[in-house]
Design a protein around this motif. Sequence first.
Motif, short mmCIF file in Angstrom:
data_model
loop_
_atom_site.label_atom_id
_atom_site.label_comp_id
_atom_site.label_asym_id
_atom_site.label_seq_id
_atom_site.Cartn_x
_atom_site.Cartn_y
_atom_site.Cartn_z
N SER A 129 14.70 -25.41 -35.46
CA SER A 129 15.75 -25.09 -36.42
C SER A 129 15.17 -24.72 -37.78
CB SER A 129 16.70 -26.27 -36.58
OG SER A 129 16.03 -27.35 -37.18
N ASP A 130 15.97 -23.97 -38.52
CA ASP A 130 15.70 -23.67 -39.91
C ASP A 130 16.83 -24.27 -40.74
OD1 ASP A 130 13.43 -22.19 -39.33
OD2 ASP A 130 14.55 -20.31 -39.17
N ALA A 131 16.50 -24.79 -41.91
CA ALA A 131 17.51 -25.40 -42.77
C ALA A 131 17.30 -24.94 -44.21
CB ALA A 131 17.45 -26.91 -42.69
N PHE A 132 18.41 -24.77 -44.92
CA PHE A 132 18.38 -24.36 -46.30
C PHE A 132 19.50 -25.10 -47.03
CE2 PHE A 132 19.85 -21.37 -49.63
CZ PHE A 132 18.71 -21.33 -50.39
N SER A 133 19.20 -25.66 -48.20
CA SER A 133 20.23 -26.32 -49.00
C SER A 133 20.01 -26.01 -50.47
CB SER A 133 20.24 -27.83 -48.76
OG SER A 133 19.03 -28.40 -49.17
N TRP A 134 21.10 -26.02 -51.24
CA TRP A 134 21.04 -25.68 -52.65
C TRP A 134 22.09 -26.45 -53.43
CZ3 TRP A 134 23.53 -22.86 -49.02
CH2 TRP A 134 24.84 -22.52 -49.26
N ASP A 135 21.84 -26.61 -54.71
CA ASP A 135 22.78 -27.19 -55.66
C ASP A 135 22.43 -26.59 -57.02
OD1 ASP A 135 24.52 -28.66 -57.17
OD2 ASP A 135 23.66 -30.61 -56.71
N THR A 136 23.28 -25.76 -57.55
CA THR A 136 22.99 -25.05 -58.79
C THR A 136 24.23 -25.00 -59.68
OG1 THR A 136 22.10 -23.01 -59.73
CG2 THR A 136 23.54 -22.78 -57.84
N LYS A 137 23.99 -24.86 -60.97
CA LYS A 137 25.08 -24.71 -61.93
C LYS A 137 24.58 -23.92 -63.12
CE LYS A 137 24.20 -29.39 -62.90
NZ LYS A 137 24.76 -30.70 -62.89
N GLY A 138 25.52 -23.39 -63.90
CA GLY A 138 25.12 -22.63 -65.06
C GLY A 138 26.30 -21.93 -65.71
N TRP A 139 25.98 -21.07 -66.66
CA TRP A 139 27.00 -20.31 -67.37
C TRP A 139 26.41 -18.99 -67.85
CZ3 TRP A 139 25.41 -19.24 -72.24
CH2 TRP A 139 24.57 -20.14 -72.88
N ILE A 140 27.32 -18.05 -68.16
CA ILE A 140 26.95 -16.78 -68.76
C ILE A 140 28.08 -16.37 -69.70
CG2 ILE A 140 27.91 -15.43 -66.85
CD1 ILE A 140 25.67 -13.36 -67.43
N GLY A 141 27.70 -15.90 -70.89
CA GLY A 141 28.73 -15.47 -71.82
C GLY A 141 28.25 -15.44 -73.25
N GLN A 142 29.22 -15.40 -74.15
CA GLN A 142 28.95 -15.33 -75.58
C GLN A 142 29.31 -16.66 -76.23
OE1 GLN A 142 31.41 -12.00 -76.56
NE2 GLN A 142 29.84 -10.52 -75.98
N ASP A 143 29.27 -16.71 -77.56
CA ASP A 143 29.55 -17.95 -78.27
C ASP A 143 30.99 -18.42 -78.08
OD1 ASP A 143 27.00 -18.12 -79.22
OD2 ASP A 143 27.45 -17.21 -81.15
N HIS A 144 31.94 -17.49 -77.97
CA HIS A 144 33.35 -17.87 -77.92
C HIS A 144 33.94 -17.91 -76.52
CE1 HIS A 144 33.86 -17.94 -82.22
NE2 HIS A 144 33.25 -16.77 -82.31
N SER A 145 33.32 -17.27 -75.56
CA SER A 145 33.86 -17.28 -74.20
C SER A 145 32.72 -17.26 -73.19
CB SER A 145 34.79 -16.08 -73.97
OG SER A 145 34.07 -14.88 -74.15
#
Length: 71
Positions: free
Chosen positions: A23-39
């Motif tokens: 078998s092959d296995a892959f797992s992930w856990d990621t977070k983040g953001w993209i934008g400007q100062d106001h939004s």
Amino acid sequence: VHDTAVNYFVLFDQLEWQSGQDSDAFSWDTKGWIGQDHSRFWFRSEGDRVNGRTEQAQTHLLYGRAVARWW
């Protein structure tokens, strides 16, 4: 200074891949953001794949906007 530049942040808490005879296995856990100062768009994703099939996965997409100067 509030600017119109687009900034981003990505954090991988977990990013694993395992390959074996049966078998092959892959797992992930990621977070983040993209934008400007106001939004900004915020995201979070986590999940597991085994043998090319997704066992479980979650993805969250959020939008944030400043309502006042210091909020």
